[in-house]
Design a protein around this motif. Sequence first.
Motif, PDB file in Angstrom:
ATOM      1  N   SER A  67       0.841  -1.191   0.000  1.00  0.00           N
ATOM      2  CA  SER A  67       0.000   0.000   0.000  1.00  0.00           C
ATOM      3  C   SER A  67       0.877   1.243   0.000  1.00  0.00           C
ATOM      4  O   SER A  67       2.106   1.156   0.021  1.00  0.00           O
ATOM      5  CB  SER A  67      -0.876   0.002   1.255  1.00  0.00           C
ATOM      6  N   TYR A  68       0.241   2.409   0.003  1.00  0.00           N
ATOM      7  CA  TYR A  68       1.013   3.648   0.116  1.00  0.00           C
ATOM      8  C   TYR A  68       1.805   3.659   1.419  1.00  0.00           C
ATOM      9  O   TYR A  68       2.941   4.135   1.457  1.00  0.00           O
ATOM     10  CB  TYR A  68       0.081   4.853   0.057  1.00  0.00           C
ATOM     11  N   GLU A  69       1.209   3.145   2.483  1.00  0.00           N
ATOM     12  CA  GLU A  69       1.918   3.072   3.764  1.00  0.00           C
ATOM     13  C   GLU A  69       3.161   2.188   3.653  1.00  0.00           C
ATOM     14  O   GLU A  69       4.225   2.536   4.193  1.00  0.00           O
ATOM     15  CB  GLU A  69       0.973   2.525   4.842  1.00  0.00           C
ATOM     16  N   ASP A  70       3.043   1.064   2.962  1.00  0.00           N
ATOM     17  CA  ASP A  70       4.211   0.192   2.753  1.00  0.00           C
ATOM     18  C   ASP A  70       5.291   0.912   1.962  1.00  0.00           C
ATOM     19  O   ASP A  70       6.483   0.791   2.259  1.00  0.00           O
ATOM     20  CB  ASP A  70       3.790  -1.080   2.016  1.00  0.00           C
ATOM     21  N   LYS A  71       4.872   1.657   0.939  1.00  0.00           N
ATOM     22  CA  LYS A  71       5.847   2.404   0.150  1.00  0.00           C
ATOM     23  C   LYS A  71       6.572   3.430   1.019  1.00  0.00           C
ATOM     24  O   LYS A  71       7.803   3.585   0.943  1.00  0.00           O
ATOM     25  CB  LYS A  71       5.159   3.098  -1.014  1.00  0.00           C
ATOM     26  N   ALA A  72       5.829   4.161   1.839  1.00  0.00           N
ATOM     27  CA  ALA A  72       6.441   5.162   2.713  1.00  0.00           C
ATOM     28  C   ALA A  72       7.428   4.515   3.674  1.00  0.00           C
ATOM     29  O   ALA A  72       8.518   5.056   3.925  1.00  0.00           O
ATOM     30  CB  ALA A  72       5.360   5.919   3.483  1.00  0.00           C
ATOM     31  N   ARG A  73       7.076   3.357   4.215  1.00  0.00           N
ATOM     32  CA  ARG A  73       7.990   2.646   5.115  1.00  0.00           C
ATOM     33  C   ARG A  73       9.245   2.187   4.383  1.00  0.00           C
ATOM     34  O   ARG A  73      10.361   2.290   4.900  1.00  0.00           O
ATOM     35  CB  ARG A  73       7.280   1.445   5.733  1.00  0.00           C
ATOM     36  N   ALA A  74       9.062   1.683   3.156  1.00  0.00           N
ATOM     37  CA  ALA A  74      10.202   1.196   2.379  1.00  0.00           C
ATOM     38  C   ALA A  74      11.166   2.334   2.057  1.00  0.00           C
ATOM     39  O   ALA A  74      12.384   2.209   2.227  1.00  0.00           O
ATOM     40  CB  ALA A  74       9.717   0.529   1.095  1.00  0.00           C
ATOM     41  N   VAL A  75      10.624   3.474   1.615  1.00  0.00           N
ATOM     42  CA  VAL A  75      11.470   4.604   1.248  1.00  0.00           C
ATOM     43  C   VAL A  75      12.183   5.171   2.471  1.00  0.00           C
ATOM     44  O   VAL A  75      13.355   5.580   2.403  1.00  0.00           O
ATOM     45  CB  VAL A  75      10.638   5.695   0.542  1.00  0.00           C
ATOM     46  N   ALA A  76      11.500   5.179   3.605  1.00  0.00           N
ATOM     47  CA  ALA A  76      12.105   5.715   4.827  1.00  0.00           C
ATOM     48  C   ALA A  76      13.331   4.920   5.251  1.00  0.00           C
ATOM     49  O   ALA A  76      14.255   5.465   5.872  1.00  0.00           O
ATOM     50  CB  ALA A  76      11.081   5.744   5.951  1.00  0.00           C
ATOM     51  N   GLY A  77      13.377   3.643   4.918  1.00  0.00           N
ATOM     52  CA  GLY A  77      14.517   2.805   5.281  1.00  0.00           C
ATOM     53  C   GLY A  77      15.532   2.623   4.160  1.00  0.00           C
ATOM     54  O   GLY A  77      16.475   1.837   4.291  1.00  0.00           O
ATOM     55  N   THR A  78      15.327   3.331   3.061  1.00  0.00           N
ATOM     56  CA  THR A  78      16.171   3.160   1.872  1.00  0.00           C
ATOM     57  C   THR A  78      17.415   4.046   1.947  1.00  0.00           C
ATOM     58  O   THR A  78      17.369   5.162   2.459  1.00  0.00           O
ATOM     59  CB  THR A  78      15.359   3.491   0.606  1.00  0.00           C
ATOM     60  N   ILE A  79      18.522   3.551   1.400  1.00  0.00           N
ATOM     61  CA  ILE A  79      19.766   4.304   1.298  1.00  0.00           C
ATOM     62  C   ILE A  79      20.271   4.200  -0.138  1.00  0.00           C
ATOM     63  O   ILE A  79      20.181   3.139  -0.758  1.00  0.00           O
ATOM     64  CB  ILE A  79      20.837   3.766   2.263  1.00  0.00           C
ATOM     65  N   CYS A  80      20.818   5.299  -0.642  1.00  0.00           N
ATOM     66  CA  CYS A  80      21.396   5.328  -1.988  1.00  0.00           C
ATOM     67  C   CYS A  80      22.851   5.735  -1.923  1.00  0.00           C
ATOM     68  O   CYS A  80      23.198   6.713  -1.250  1.00  0.00           O
ATOM     69  CB  CYS A  80      20.618   6.314  -2.866  1.00  0.00           C
ATOM     70  N   LEU A  81      23.710   4.988  -2.592  1.00  0.00           N
ATOM     71  CA  LEU A  81      25.073   5.422  -2.862  1.00  0.00           C
ATOM     72  C   LEU A  81      25.097   6.003  -4.267  1.00  0.00           C
ATOM     73  O   LEU A  81      24.929   5.284  -5.250  1.00  0.00           O
ATOM     74  CB  LEU A  81      26.074   4.266  -2.773  1.00  0.00           C
ATOM     75  N   SER A  82      25.253   7.321  -4.370  1.00  0.00           N
ATOM     76  CA  SER A  82      25.374   8.000  -5.655  1.00  0.00           C
ATOM     77  C   SER A  82      26.833   7.931  -6.076  1.00  0.00           C
ATOM     78  O   SER A  82      27.693   8.609  -5.514  1.00  0.00           O
ATOM     79  CB  SER A  82      24.919   9.459  -5.525  1.00  0.00           C
ATOM     80  N   SER A  83      27.122   7.089  -7.068  1.00  0.00           N
ATOM     81  CA  SER A  83      28.510   6.834  -7.470  1.00  0.00           C
ATOM     82  C   SER A  83      28.843   7.590  -8.743  1.00  0.00           C
ATOM     83  O   SER A  83      28.237   7.370  -9.791  1.00  0.00           O
ATOM     84  CB  SER A  83      28.723   5.328  -7.668  1.00  0.00           C
ATOM     85  N   ASP A  84      29.819   8.494  -8.638  1.00  0.00           N
ATOM     86  CA  ASP A  84      30.256   9.294  -9.768  1.00  0.00           C
ATOM     87  C   ASP A  84      31.745   9.576  -9.598  1.00  0.00           C
ATOM     88  O   ASP A  84      32.264   9.525  -8.483  1.00  0.00           O
ATOM     89  CB  ASP A  84      29.468  10.613  -9.810  1.00  0.00           C
ATOM     90  N   THR A  85      32.417   9.870 -10.668  1.00  0.00           N
ATOM     91  CA  THR A  85      33.846  10.129 -10.558  1.00  0.00           C
ATOM     92  C   THR A  85      34.109  11.439  -9.820  1.00  0.00           C
ATOM     93  O   THR A  85      33.286  12.354  -9.830  1.00  0.00           O
ATOM     94  CB  THR A  85      34.507  10.193 -11.943  1.00  0.00           C
ATOM     95  N   GLY A  86      35.283  11.510  -9.181  1.00  0.00           N
ATOM     96  CA  GLY A  86      35.736  12.721  -8.506  1.00  0.00           C
ATOM     97  C   GLY A  86      37.161  13.021  -8.934  1.00  0.00           C
ATOM     98  O   GLY A  86      37.748  12.325  -9.761  1.00  0.00           O
ATOM     99  N   HIS A  87      37.728  14.044  -8.334  1.00  0.00           N
ATOM    100  CA  HIS A  87      39.042  14.527  -8.760  1.00  0.00           C
ATOM    101  C   HIS A  87      40.172  13.900  -7.944  1.00  0.00           C
ATOM    102  O   HIS A  87      40.249  14.094  -6.728  1.00  0.00           O
ATOM    103  CB  HIS A  87      39.118  16.045  -8.627  1.00  0.00           C
ATOM    104  N   ALA A  88      41.049  13.184  -8.625  1.00  0.00           N
ATOM    105  CA  ALA A  88      42.317  12.791  -8.001  1.00  0.00           C
ATOM    106  C   ALA A  88      43.213  14.021  -7.940  1.00  0.00           C
ATOM    107  O   ALA A  88      43.110  14.930  -8.782  1.00  0.00           O
ATOM    108  CB  ALA A  88      42.994  11.690  -8.820  1.00  0.00           C
ATOM    109  N   VAL A  89      44.105  14.067  -6.945  1.00  0.00           N
ATOM    110  CA  VAL A  89      45.020  15.203  -6.855  1.00  0.00           C
ATOM    111  C   VAL A  89      45.889  15.248  -8.109  1.00  0.00           C
ATOM    112  O   VAL A  89      46.419  14.237  -8.561  1.00  0.00           O
ATOM    113  CB  VAL A  89      45.877  15.124  -5.575  1.00  0.00           C
TER     114      VAL A  89
END
Length: 430
Positions: free
Chosen positions: A295-317
Motif C-alpha cells: 500500500s502507500y503506507e508500505d511504500k512510505a515505510r520502504a522509502v524511509a529505510g532506503t539508502i542510496c550510494l550515488s557513485s560518480d567520478t571525482g578529482h584525483a590530486v
Amino acid sequence: MSSAARFDRGHTDDLMSFLAAGPSPYHAVAEAAARLEKVGFRQAAETDAWDGTTGGKFVLRGGAIVAWYVPEGAEPHTPFRIVGAHTDSPNLRVKPLPDAGNEGWRQVAVEVYGGTLLNTWLDRDLGLAGRLTLRDGSHRLVNIDRALLRVPQLAVHLDRSVNEGMKLDKQRHMQPIWGLGEVHEGDLIAYVAQEAGVDAEDVTGWDLMPHAIEPPSYLGRDEELLAGPRMDNLISVHAGVAALAAVASGDAELPYIPVLAAFDHEESGSQSDTGADGPLLGNVLERSVFARGGSYEDKARAVAGTICLSSDTGHAVHPNYAERHDPTHHPRANGGPILKVNVNQRYATDGAGRAVFAAACEKAGVAWQTFVSNNSMPCGTTIGPITSARHGIQTVDIGVAILSMHSARELCGADDPYLLANALTAFLEG
C-alpha cells in the motif's frame, strides 16, 4: 566468498570492454541489460502490468536503466539499497540539420553537450554512434567505430599565441570535417542509415554523437593506470551492474532489495524523463511495492529505510596543479573509492552517510578516501542531492578519483574500479 575477494584486476579488464561497448548512453544501457539478462534478469515493460514475483527485473527508457532484485521473503515494506549513477558523458551531439560545410570541406553540424573540455576533441579520430528512430516508432542502435570525423585545430603558424592561451568558439571552431565536396542535405543521415542497415526514408529522428575511437588501455611502466573514454561515469555504471549481478547470483540472505539506477542527462542538469530529476526511479520503486501487494503506507515505510550510494567520478590530486585541491584532502589513484563531501549540499553526504559507506568498505576490505573541494573553487555536483531531495532518500556521494575529468579521454588508477565494485557489492548485501 567475501566481497573483498569477489572482484580483482579481471574486473578492470572487463571495464575496458564495457567502455568500448558504450559510445553512447543508449549503447551503455543495452550492454548493461545484456549482462543482467545473462544472470537471469528480465525486462519489465512500463506499459505492462507488473507482478510481484521474486527475481531480477529491469526497465529501459532511452539512455537510462533501473534494475532491481526481489529476494525470497521480501515484504512490501522491505527497504531498498540503491546504487545511483549516470550513463552520459560530456561530448558533441549532431544537430537536427547536420549537413554543413565551408570552403570545399564537408562538415557535420554539432552542438556541445555538457561541460566538455573542448580542446580534447581537437585532432582526434572520431567515430559516430547513437540511435536512429524509425517511422514506426522503433529505434535502431548504430556505431560507426572508425575514423569518420575530425575537428581540425588551427596550425601554430596561423595563431602564434595559441600556447599562451587558446580560446575556442563552440559554434565556429568545433564543427568536425568528414570529407570534401558540395554539401547535400540528407547525406549524413543517409550514410548512417546505410551503416545501420535501414532505409534512409524510414529514419525520422536521430540522437547521434561523435566518439573517440582509440580503445581503452593500461598506461605506465607497470600498467597501474587506465586511460579511456567516458570513465565519467561508465566506471560507476559498470561497477553497479557487476555488484547487482553478484548479489543476485549469490547465496547471501538479502535484508534489502538491491537496485541499480543509471540515469541519462546528468551532465546537462538531470531534468528529463530519463534523468535523475525525473519520475523514473520513484515510479519503479512505487510499482515494485504495489506489485508485491503493498500500500502507500508500505511504500512510505520502504522509502524511509532506503539508502542510496550515488557513485560518480571525482578529482584525483593533480601533480601539476596540486594547489587547486584542498590542502588536506588529496585523493590518490589506486587509493580506493572516495567519499565526496560538500556542506552546501552539492554532494548529499553527511556524517550518517559516511558511516554507511565506511561500513561497506570495511566489510569489503577496501581502503577509502575523502574528497572536499578547495574553498576557493566552485564545487561540482551529482545526482546525489537530486535523488535525496526528490525522493526523501538518504544519499551518500562516492566514486572513483580520476584525472582529466570531462576530457574525451580520462585517466584513473587501474585498481580503483574493482575496489569500487567490491564496496558496492558489500553495500547492496546490507
